[in-house]
Design an enzyme around this catalytic site. Structure first.
Site, mmCIF file in Angstrom:
data_model
loop_
_atom_site.group_PDB
_atom_site.id
_atom_site.type_symbol
_atom_site.label_atom_id
_atom_site.label_comp_id
_atom_site.label_asym_id
_atom_site.label_seq_id
_atom_site.Cartn_x
_atom_site.Cartn_y
_atom_site.Cartn_z
ATOM 1 N N GLU A 76 0.807 -1.210 0.000
ATOM 2 C CA GLU A 76 0.000 0.000 0.000
ATOM 3 C C GLU A 76 0.842 1.263 0.000
ATOM 4 O O GLU A 76 0.565 2.189 -0.748
ATOM 5 C CB GLU A 76 -0.947 0.005 1.191
ATOM 6 C CG GLU A 76 -1.883 1.185 1.170
ATOM 7 C CD GLU A 76 -2.809 1.166 2.350
ATOM 8 O OE1 GLU A 76 -3.697 2.005 2.382
ATOM 9 O OE2 GLU A 76 -2.647 0.341 3.236
ATOM 10 N N CYS A 77 1.830 1.359 0.853
ATOM 11 C CA CYS A 77 2.458 2.664 1.027
ATOM 12 C C CYS A 77 3.890 2.583 1.548
ATOM 13 O O CYS A 77 4.302 1.592 2.132
ATOM 14 C CB CYS A 77 1.685 3.493 2.041
ATOM 15 S SG CYS A 77 -0.018 3.730 1.590
ATOM 16 N N GLY A 78 4.589 3.701 1.347
ATOM 17 C CA GLY A 78 5.871 3.907 2.005
ATOM 18 C C GLY A 78 5.837 5.237 2.741
ATOM 19 O O GLY A 78 5.213 6.190 2.277
#
Ligand code: SF4
Length: 492
Positions: free
Chosen positions: A17-19
């Site tokens: 999903e994300c960093g």
């Protein structure tokens, strides 16, 4: 922006999903924090390519820029970067699993509180966000975005606690799910990992700056040193006075996402003192021991299958060859959804190297099979290049369940391994044989004797159906038979 995935092969992959990334130069008030955040996010781009954002603070004012698209496209111009002033900044690169691709969902999210501004960047997924959102709306909260992260901002706003620290703890005590957060206030950057530590977060240092990042590869790009991983359930405050750590939640046994080691994390990152590349090689070695086959050559599905293929080759004694070559220079514009380009499919980015495949019995190694559509095309390509046999070996157990902790997974009905036996999968993909590493083999590659079924060492729910965090929203949706839609405003 173009929402067609950059890599046609990755259509059939799970997606992170994300960093998140944050930096605070605790001795200066002038330094260029945002530029370092942009570099850090660029190194974390594999964790999300849809959108990115940076919020900075110069001691009196917050500055924000958010945009759809890649970090290098949106955070490289002097015009933008010179406006993100200050010695402290946080950033986020996003692939959405909750909340649509809307600019208002792009993080860091920012709220104006009575105590000042507060920005949040979140990697993970809250599993009771819908329930909390419904309750908050009934209490009068007005939501701007549709992502789960905004719930944290509203819970903090409604908290009766006095300090930011107490409000944050108050909010986090009410949420369930996986979360690694990097937050920014007017006096601190704050790093948080959920009590099970499902998603990664590390602490680094360069000169007088402290850094929080999803992976160590983001420290490397700015020349920072790793201090340590943030611990599960830990909240770390970085202020002008230095570091302060608290653990306000009940202690729980860590359940880090095992798929980070298999696929999500970059191979040059180190998580919990284990280098990801090294783990992947060991997975390949275990796979060779568990599922040997007579063959002439070991070939990787690039890029994610490469380390496991090398391990398989080492343990089996069979030569590793570059039987599939990846074209790194296919731009996004080239992948417009025209029929002609669609028809090219996997050939756009990958080509079979017939000089090493022709007349050979090939062991093809990949990290996982999700829908199986891409695997079938690759196998066809390898056969067309002259392989006489194709034996597929997979560096993870069959993916039989969806992830609810921050990874975009198709529904169970779309997961090939949830619907078919291994034998059926082999027929559908068109291989002579198919084998997956066992769950214990995967744990062995991580240095464990086996999976501890009473107290598993990792989250492995997508392989085992053993979910370590309550799936409140999912259960409610299932009982209602429908998904609640909070996104009533369309951006045009
Ligand atoms: S369900 Fe799978 S992908 Fe999701 S956190 Fe657990 S191991 Fe990782």
């Amino acid at each position: 922006m173009n929402n067609i995935p950059d890599n046609p092969f990755d259509d059939d992959k799970l997606r992170e999903e994300c960093g998140v990334f944050g930096i605070f130069d605790i001795t200066s008030s002038k330094s260029d924090a945002a530029a370092n955040v942009a570099l850090g996010l660029h190194a974390l781009q594999h964790r999300g390519q849809e959108a990115g954002g940076i919020v900075s603070f110069d001691g009196s004012q917050f500055y924000v820029h958010r945009a759809l698209g890649l970090i290098s496209d949106n955070f490289s111009s002097e015009a933008i970067m010179s406006k993100l002033k200050g010695n402290v900044a946080i950033g986020h690169t996003r692939y959405s699993t909750t909340g649509e691709t809307l600019l208002r969902n792009v993080q860091p999210l920012f709220g104006e509180f009575s105590f000042g501004g507060f920005a949040v960047a979140h990697n993970g997924n809250l599993t009771n966000a819908m329930l909390l959102r419904r309750q908050l709306i009934q209490r009068g909260s007005l939501f701007q975005a549709t992502s789960d992260t905004e719930v944290i901002i509203h819970l903090m706003a409604l908290s009766s606690a006095k300090t930011i620290e107490e409000r944050l703890i108050d909010a986090l005590r009410q949420v369930q799910g996986a979360y690694s957060l990097v937050c920014l206030s007017d006096s601190a950057i704050i790093g948080v990992r959920d009590p099970l530590g499902v998603r990664p977060l590390v602490l680094g240092k360069k000169d007088n700056s402290y850094i929080l990042a999803s992976e160590t590869c983001a420290l490397d790009i700015i020349g920072a040193d790793l201090i340590r991983d943030i611990e599960p359930g830990e909240i770390i405050f970085i202020t002008r006075e230095g570091l302060r750590s608290i653990k306000p939640f009940d202690h729980k046994k860590e359940r880090f996402c095992i798929f980070e080691y298999v696929y999500f994390a970059r191979p040059d990152s180190t998580i919990n003192a284990k280098n990801v590349y090294g783990v992947r090689k060991h997975i390949g070695m275990e796979l060779a021991k568990e599922a040997p086959v007579e063959a002439d050559v070991v070939v990787a599905v690039p890029d994610s299958g490469v380390p496991a293929s090398m391990g398989y080759s080492l343990a089996s004694g069979l030569p590793f060859e570059l039987g599939i070559i990846r074209n790194h220079y296919v731009g996004r514009t080239f992948i417009e959804p025209s029929d002609h380009v669609r028809h090219l499919g996997v050939k756009l980015k990958h080509n079979a190297n017939s000089s090493v495949l022709k007349g050979k019995r090939v062991i093809l190694v990949d990290d996982s099979i999700v829908r199986g559509t891409t695997s079938r095309k690759i196998v066809t390509m390898v056969r067309e290049a002259g392989a006489t046999e194709v034996h597929m070996r997979i560096a993870s157990p069959p993916t039989t369940n969806s992830c609810y902790y921050g990874v975009d997974t198709p529904e169970r009905s779309q997961l090939m391994a949830a619907q078919h036996s291994v034998k059926e999968m082999a027929n559908l993909i068109g291989v002579d044989s198919l084998a997956f590493i066992s769950i214990d083999g995967l744990y062995r590659a991580l240095g464990e004797a086996r999976r501890n079924d009473e107290m598993p060492q990792y989250c492995d729910a997508c392989f085992t159906n053993d979910y370590p965090i309550e799936l409140t929203d999912y259960k409610q949706e299932s009982s209602m038979g429908s998904k609640e839609n909070f996104g009533k405003l369309a951006e045009v």
